[in-house]
Design an enzyme around this catalytic site. Structure first.
Site, PDB file in Angstrom:
ATOM      1  N   LYS A 252     -55.534  43.916   5.495  1.00  0.00           N
ATOM      2  CA  LYS A 252     -55.439  43.555   4.071  1.00  0.00           C
ATOM      3  C   LYS A 252     -54.918  44.710   3.231  1.00  0.00           C
ATOM      4  O   LYS A 252     -54.210  44.504   2.245  1.00  0.00           O
ATOM      5  CB  LYS A 252     -56.813  43.100   3.559  1.00  0.00           C
ATOM      6  CG  LYS A 252     -57.335  41.833   4.220  1.00  0.00           C
ATOM      7  CD  LYS A 252     -58.650  41.385   3.629  1.00  0.00           C
ATOM      8  CE  LYS A 252     -59.785  42.345   3.935  1.00  0.00           C
ATOM      9  NZ  LYS A 252     -60.098  42.447   5.363  1.00  0.00           N
TER      10      LYS A 252
ATOM     11  N   GLN B 114     -64.065  42.727   3.583  1.00  0.00           N
ATOM     12  CA  GLN B 114     -64.522  41.946   4.731  1.00  0.00           C
ATOM     13  C   GLN B 114     -63.613  40.727   4.928  1.00  0.00           C
ATOM     14  O   GLN B 114     -62.421  40.855   4.806  1.00  0.00           O
ATOM     15  CB  GLN B 114     -66.005  41.554   4.605  1.00  0.00           C
ATOM     16  CG  GLN B 114     -66.964  42.714   4.736  1.00  0.00           C
ATOM     17  CD  GLN B 114     -67.130  43.489   3.445  1.00  0.00           C
ATOM     18  OE1 GLN B 114     -67.128  42.924   2.346  1.00  0.00           O
ATOM     19  NE2 GLN B 114     -67.264  44.789   3.552  1.00  0.00           N
TER      20      GLN B 114
END
Length: 428
Positions: A16, A223
């Protein structure tokens, strides 16, 4: 201009940070809306590698305003360590904003996290021991400490006294540990107040005004979907809302301001900690994926568990998040495999499941149903368009798109921000 939410589609570590950094030059704000320093991003810029744990990835892009939202739990010692390290490397951190309503990880949260995990033994969750879970627990129990409390010593002291009145009983009588001092805790937290004050603001108001000015705001999830407190593999999850909906509660923006939801997914699958993992490889193939992909935690250094791509999880992530675009990362790690399995469904006691089973028990017993794709041996690190990829790599990407529930708009073919095949404009 758009508000874009970027989340992980698997169990985290999908890349990410690379996706956020690649978009960074085109956005005005990058907002971290959940989690703490229990996970990290590794971003490679040229010859420089940056490991970020609490700071938003946008900190690396000049002109971008990085923001820590109210949904984050902040370990102030880690925050200032990261800021000092970034500043020492020439990164301008002066634009960082921190929500006044973000909760603070106090020293006793770390103590409780570590002793509780040890006490659980075989039933351990696999936490990082950073105090994130206990801080979120205090938030829900309405005994937490917020950033704004550091600017009122009387309120701070009252809250610390109230929290430790209960927690010291637990530490001393149940865990046979030394009691935590109220004075030391208050003193430690107050020591950050003056440095923190210039960064603190009403983040919800700031972002609302930015969107009203037609600026581009990117919301960066920590996460991932399968670690979400509600929609993940509970109880082997994180303590926050890691799905796209968490951006609304974790930054104070309404759902109708969000224009695009991007999910990052690896070309294979990894996870850390405990919990079910249907495609996990416990053999030489799993170790090869780990070594070739550098699958060791940014925050903990723990070796990640590895397995093949799981399209059932991708479809679930697409549905739960409302994904408009996938970013597929680390395709280059699969170079050299003669044949690449992809999980397209599960078998649970002889019954095929095309979606994630409803119960934890069934998911724990799920075994993958694989389809196989021909691999490639060519170096793909210089590819910048689909036509640059070998035919088998193109076929792999196209097949994943067909079975994953949303279009694949970008493909990572190396660690650097430029090593990306762009298929569709994520801001278009």
């Amino acid at each position: 201009m758009p508000a874009i939410v970027l989340v992980g589609a698997q169990w985290g570590d999908e890349g990410k940070g690379k996706a956020t950094d690649a978009l960074g030059a085109r956005v005005d704000y990058v907002v971290k809306f959940n989690g703490g320093n229990n996970a990290g991003h590794t971003v490679v810029v040229g010859d420089e590698k940056y490991a970020l744990h609490l700071l938003p990835s946008g900190i690396l892009t000049p002109g971008v305003t990085p923001v820590i939202g109210n949904g984050v739990v902040v370990d102030l010692s880690v925050l200032f360590e990261e800021l000092e390290a970034m500043t020492a490397r020439g990164v301008d951190c002066s634009k960082l904003l921190v929500s006044a309503s973000a909760h603070v990880i106090a020293p006793y949260h770390r103590v409780l996290d570590q002793v509780t995990e040890r006490f659980l033994g075989k039933r351990k969750i696999g936490t990082t021991g950073r105090g994130v879970g206990p801080s979120y627990a205090d938030k829900i129990n309405r005994v937490g400490i917020r950033v704004q409390d550091l600017f009122d010593e009387s309120i701070l002291r009252q809250k610390v006294e109230g929290a430790l009145d209960q927690k010291n009983h637990l530490l001393v009588k149940h865990y046979n540990r030394r009691a935590v001092s109220v004075e030391e805790t208050v003193g430690t937290l107050l020591s950050y107040a003056d440095r923190l004050r210039p960064m603190v603001t009403d983040v919800s108001l700031e972002l609302s005004r930015a969107l009203n000015r037609d600026e581009i705001v990117l919301f960066e999830g920590g996460q991932a979907t399968m670690l979400d407190i509600d929609h993940g593999t509970y109880p082997f999850v994180t303590s926050s809302s890691a799905t796209a909906a968490g951006a609304c509660t974790g930054a104070g923006i309404p759902p109708n301001r969000i224009d695009r939801i991007v999910a990052v997914v690896k070309a294979y699958t990894t996870r850390v900690g405990e919990g079910p993992f249907p495609t996990e490889l416990l053999d030489a193939d799993g170790e090869k994926l780990r070594q070739d992909g550098g699958e060791f935690g940014t925050t903990t250094g723990r070796p990640r568990r590895t397995g093949w791509y799981d399209a059932v999880i991708s479809r679930y992530a697409a549905r739960i998040n409302g994904v408009t675009d996938f970013v597929l990362t680390k395709l280059d790690t699969l170079t050299g495999w003669e044949r690449i399995p992809v999980c397209v469904a599960y078998d649970v006691d002889g019954v095929r499941h095309d979606e994630i089973p409803m119960s934890q028990t069934d998911f724990h017993h799920a075994t993958p149903v694989y389809e196989f794709f021909d691999g490639w041996t060519e170096d793909i690190s210089s590819a910048r368009s689909m036509s640059d990829l070998p035919k088998n790599a193109q076929a792999y990407v196209e097949a994943l798109e067909q079975i994953s529930g949303a279009r694949i708009s970008a493909v990572g073919v190396g660690p650097d921000r430029e090593q990306t095949v762009v298929r569709h404009d994520l801001l278009g």
